[in-house]
Design an enzyme around this catalytic site. Structure first.
Site, mmCIF file in Angstrom:
data_model
loop_
_atom_site.group_PDB
_atom_site.id
_atom_site.type_symbol
_atom_site.label_atom_id
_atom_site.label_comp_id
_atom_site.label_asym_id
_atom_site.label_seq_id
_atom_site.Cartn_x
_atom_site.Cartn_y
_atom_site.Cartn_z
ATOM 1 N N HIS A 1 0.831 -1.272 -0.196
ATOM 2 C CA HIS A 1 -0.035 -0.019 0.116
ATOM 3 C C HIS A 1 0.651 1.294 -0.175
ATOM 4 C CE1 HIS A 1 -3.744 -2.154 0.851
ATOM 5 N NE2 HIS A 1 -3.074 -2.725 2.068
HETATM 6 C C1 BDR Z 1 -3.206 1.525 5.021
HETATM 7 O O1 BDR Z 1 -3.551 0.990 6.389
HETATM 8 C C2 BDR Z 1 -2.251 0.449 6.985
HETATM 9 O O2 BDR Z 1 -2.619 -0.632 7.470
HETATM 10 C C3 BDR Z 1 -1.449 0.379 5.999
HETATM 11 O O3 BDR Z 1 -0.198 1.002 6.326
HETATM 12 C C4 BDR Z 1 -1.578 1.483 4.935
HETATM 13 O O4 BDR Z 1 -1.189 2.638 4.809
HETATM 14 C C5 BDR Z 1 -3.974 0.615 4.094
HETATM 15 O O5 BDR Z 1 -5.233 0.771 4.267
#
Ligand code: BDR
Ligand code: CA
Length: 324
Positions: free
Chosen positions: A249
């Site tokens: 992500h």
């Molecule tokens: C986002 O939420 C966190 O768990 C990850 O680091 C990312 O930034 C994904 O939804």
């Protein structure tokens, strides 16, 4: 070549940590500062995780502490929703870093907090600063509120991981970072500062292959070793608990700032749903004007080139080997 001047704002965080290792090892990037925010874990974890990580990988960048709480929401309640959605698997482990314990940094945090560090860097870079936000947007929103001049061309662009044009990963309609602090997302999107949204539409496709993970295991720098341990944590969570896979992500948000062609975007109107009973945290993306006459305010990433992402990350990790 002129380097891209960036400030990373992170809730470190497993995938945040991988993004930070890559940022510190991208040749055409000048990493000016890292600011920290509560999100994946409380600030008492995310801030030291960040400082310890940067020092462990040999990066002397300034690291500032930021917001302990979102503008209005209660983090523990949001994190409970994450665990429900994930079947009680703690996505980032007890300490936010998948249980990895890093040596304690010998120095301390930068004396300015995140809000004032953002302002200081924006002024110092004279309109060239690119902010990459990989957690709730609390610090950025607080900086805009405290220093409204930031809206007048002091920030080149904000590339954030958050939201989703369609769906969600924490509720049916909300992504985690936005669910934590929709009010902050609203302030950022309405600021007039150019924004790029790297949301679940692309990050859920940004899955690093097992072959890539195996290659990372062969590297020996501290940065590569941390990334490898995190990837192994992610794989184990996926294989034994059916948890989220090796999704980059946050790494994709960094890549979208450094190599914009890694994603394809449409310029659209985006806002955060702050009041909905069932929909708070939702990122509304106006693909048409049926609900109003919307003026686009954000580049929304809708397609990703995962091969290009892996190549970029691999180049960074190979470069980290020079620091052994
Ligand atoms: C986002 O939420 C966190 O768990 C990850 O680091 C990312 O930034 C994904 O939804
Ligand atoms: Ca994050």
């Amino acid at each position: 070549m002129k380097k891209l001047r960036i400030l990373m704002d992170c809730d470190t965080g497993t995938d945040d940590a991988i993004a930070l290792v890559c940022a510190a090892n991208t040749p055409n990037v000048e990493l000016r500062a890292v600011t920290t925010v509560a999100g994946n874990a409380d600030l008492c974890f995310t801030a030291p995780n960040t400082l310890n990580l940067m020092r462990y990988i040999g990066c002397p960048v300034k690291v500032s502490k930021g917001a302990e709480t979102p503008i209005k929401r209660v983090l523990s309640e949001i994190r409970e929703k994450v665990d429900e959605e994930a079947g009680q698997i703690d996505t980032h482990g007890d300490n936010g870093l998948g249980g990895i314990v890093l040596p304690e940094a010998k120095d301390g945090f930068y004396p300015l907090d995140a809000v004032d560090t953002i302002y200081e860097e924006a002024k110092a870079c004279g309109g060239e600063l690119v902010i990459i936000a990989t957690g709730p947007l609390t610090n950025i929103a607080n900086a805009i509120t405290k220093h409204p001049e930031l809206k007048d061309g002091l920030i080149k662009k904000i590339v954030f991981m958050g939201g989703a044009a369609k769906g969600g990963n924490t509720t049916a309609v909300a992504e985690f970072n936005w669910l934590c602090d929709p009010e902050a997302a609203h302030i950022v999107l309405m600021s007039g500062i150019p924004c790029v949204m790297v949301g679940l539409d692309v990050t859920e496709k940004a899955e690093i292959s097992d072959e890539f993970c195996d290659r990372v295991r062969t590297l020996r720098s501290n940065g590569a070793k941390v990334c490898s341990e995190i990837l192994e944590f992610m794989r184990a969570r996926r294989d034994t608990h059916g948890g989220e896979s090796t999704l980059m992500h946050d790494g994709l948000a960094l890549a979208a700032a450094v190599i914009p062609d890694v994603v394809s975007c449409r310029h659209l109107f985006v806002d955060a749903e702050c009041d909905g009973k069932y929909t708070f945290g939702h990122s509304f993306v106006a693909f048409d004007n049926r609900l109003g006459d919307f003026t686009p305010n954000c580049d929304v990433a809708l397609e990703v080139n995962v091969k290009m992402l892996e190549e970029y990350m691999w180049d960074c990790l190979i470069r980290s080997e020079e620091k052994r």
